[in-house]
Design a protein around this motif. Structure first.
Motif, PDB file in Angstrom:
ATOM      1  N   VAL A 107       0.842  -1.201   0.000  1.00  0.00           N
ATOM      2  CA  VAL A 107       0.000   0.000   0.000  1.00  0.00           C
ATOM      3  C   VAL A 107       0.871   1.242   0.000  1.00  0.00           C
ATOM      4  CG1 VAL A 107      -1.677   1.342   1.323  1.00  0.00           C
ATOM      5  CG2 VAL A 107      -1.941  -1.146   1.127  1.00  0.00           C
ATOM      6  N   GLY A 108       1.930   1.224   0.820  1.00  0.00           N
ATOM      7  CA  GLY A 108       2.836   2.369   0.859  1.00  0.00           C
ATOM      8  C   GLY A 108       3.494   2.612  -0.484  1.00  0.00           C
ATOM      9  N   ARG A 109       3.884   1.538  -1.150  1.00  0.00           N
ATOM     10  CA  ARG A 109       4.501   1.669  -2.468  1.00  0.00           C
ATOM     11  C   ARG A 109       3.518   2.293  -3.460  1.00  0.00           C
ATOM     12  NH1 ARG A 109       8.600  -0.438  -5.630  1.00  0.00           N
ATOM     13  NH2 ARG A 109       8.019  -0.627  -7.832  1.00  0.00           N
ATOM     14  N   PHE A 110       2.282   1.827  -3.424  1.00  0.00           N
ATOM     15  CA  PHE A 110       1.270   2.352  -4.335  1.00  0.00           C
ATOM     16  C   PHE A 110       1.028   3.846  -4.084  1.00  0.00           C
ATOM     17  CE2 PHE A 110      -3.307   3.137  -5.223  1.00  0.00           C
ATOM     18  CZ  PHE A 110      -3.273   2.948  -6.602  1.00  0.00           C
ATOM     19  N   VAL A 111       0.943   4.231  -2.830  1.00  0.00           N
ATOM     20  CA  VAL A 111       0.688   5.634  -2.494  1.00  0.00           C
ATOM     21  C   VAL A 111       1.863   6.509  -2.919  1.00  0.00           C
ATOM     22  CG1 VAL A 111       0.382   7.262  -0.587  1.00  0.00           C
ATOM     23  CG2 VAL A 111      -0.893   5.107  -0.600  1.00  0.00           C
ATOM     24  N   VAL A 112       3.077   6.073  -2.617  1.00  0.00           N
ATOM     25  CA  VAL A 112       4.263   6.878  -2.955  1.00  0.00           C
ATOM     26  C   VAL A 112       4.389   7.051  -4.463  1.00  0.00           C
ATOM     27  CG1 VAL A 112       6.789   6.851  -2.983  1.00  0.00           C
ATOM     28  CG2 VAL A 112       5.558   6.318  -0.870  1.00  0.00           C
ATOM     29  N   ASN A 113       4.283   5.959  -5.205  1.00  0.00           N
ATOM     30  CA  ASN A 113       4.458   6.061  -6.658  1.00  0.00           C
ATOM     31  C   ASN A 113       3.293   6.776  -7.334  1.00  0.00           C
ATOM     32  OD1 ASN A 113       6.964   4.911  -6.740  1.00  0.00           O
ATOM     33  ND2 ASN A 113       6.274   2.896  -7.401  1.00  0.00           N
ATOM     34  N   SER A 114       2.103   6.703  -6.738  1.00  0.00           N
ATOM     35  CA  SER A 114       0.941   7.376  -7.323  1.00  0.00           C
ATOM     36  C   SER A 114       0.982   8.878  -7.098  1.00  0.00           C
ATOM     37  CB  SER A 114      -0.360   6.815  -6.732  1.00  0.00           C
ATOM     38  OG  SER A 114      -0.506   5.448  -7.067  1.00  0.00           O
ATOM     39  N   THR A 115       1.716   9.319  -6.086  1.00  0.00           N
ATOM     40  CA  THR A 115       1.779  10.746  -5.758  1.00  0.00           C
ATOM     41  C   THR A 115       3.139  11.333  -6.151  1.00  0.00           C
ATOM     42  OG1 THR A 115       2.415  10.126  -3.486  1.00  0.00           O
ATOM     43  CG2 THR A 115       0.083  10.593  -3.910  1.00  0.00           C
ATOM     44  N   VAL A 116       4.156  10.999  -5.387  1.00  0.00           N
ATOM     45  CA  VAL A 116       5.500  11.514  -5.669  1.00  0.00           C
ATOM     46  C   VAL A 116       5.991  11.028  -7.037  1.00  0.00           C
ATOM     47  CG1 VAL A 116       7.882  11.648  -4.841  1.00  0.00           C
ATOM     48  CG2 VAL A 116       5.997  11.531  -3.204  1.00  0.00           C
TER      49      VAL A 116
END
Length: 253
Positions: free
Chosen positions: A113-122
């Motif tokens: 989930v953290g990977r998805f959030v980071v790559n989807s934003t930053v």
């Protein structure tokens, strides 16, 4: 069939080719011996039908999918292709996160989930893989794999139109995958179809080199893809369920 499944379609149809490529035997006898040694018994009661579907998939790839992928490879700059691949890897992360959760891998699921959030934003919707640099590694899990880890058997081998090699368990898993993909919920139908088609092209482009080896081999391609798919899925499931996996090196992984 909804074009959203097209993004998964090419992956399934060509997955066996990706695994099979580096394992070519010099002669048919060598291949047959290798297959008997490492390949589990594959339950294929529908083989005549499966072979017909396999032939159809090969023709679709030969005359439509592969030429489009080669054109895409030729005209698209490498940084753009890399960015597109990153986007679709990122879009698959909700599937990975839920699969890890279903297998009781809670820390892995949280990292997914953290990977998805980071790559989807930053990372700007996943164009840039920022998360890997931050220590959030990429995993490849799916719902069929989670079912296998629960002890659900693979069931009969199936070759799905366009979707390619599968089995009853993984076929049901594909439905779960589909409803977990963010692009499934794009409201604009034209955009949704466009994303699906681009995803299929990207998948086939990534497999151009791997599939070339199988195309040149004087083997029963149907049997080879079936064996490769069955063994690789067994390896994945046993690894996640705590069993002893067959060495992945056998499949060039």
């Amino acid at each position: 069939m909804n074009k959203k499944l097209t993004a998964l379609a090419c992956t399934g149809a060509l997955f066996g080719w990706l695994l099979a490529g580096p394992v070519m035997a010099d002669e048919d006898e060598d291949f047959a011996e290798w297959e008997r040694e490492i390949t589990p018994e594959v339950n294929d009661p529908l083989e005549p039908i499966n072979r017909g579907v396999f032939w159809f998939n090969e023709q679709a790839d030969r005359f439509v999918i592969k030429p489009v992928a080669k054109g895409y490879d030729f005209i698209t700059p490498k940084p753009v292709k890399r960015g597109v691949s990153n986007v679709f890897d990122n879009l698959f992360m909700p599937v990975v996160a839920v699969s890890d959760l279903l297998q009781g891998n809670f820390q892995n699921s949280a990292e997914d989930v953290g990977r998805f959030v980071v790559n989807s934003t930053v990372g700007v919707v996943g164009i840039f893989d920022v998360a890997t640099g931050w220590g959030l590694e990429r995993r490849r899990e799916d719902i069929g794999q989670a079912f296998g880890a629960w002890g659900i058997g693979a069931g009969p081998y199936l070759v799905l139109p366009i979707l390619g090699p599968s089995n009853v368990r993984d076929g049901v898993g594909l439905v779960g995958n589909y409803f977990l993909l963010p692009q499934t919920y794009i409201d604009d139908e034209g955009v949704r179809w466009g994303v699906a088609v681009l995803g299929g092209i990207d998948t086939r482009y990534r497999l151009l080199d791997a599939s070339r080896v199988l195309e040149q081999a004087a083997l029963d391609r149907y049997a080879f893809v079936r064996s490769s798919y069955a063994q690789h899925r067994k390896n994945l499931v046993q690894n996640k369920a705590g069993g002893k996996p067959v060495p992945a090196a056998s499949f060039g992984q």
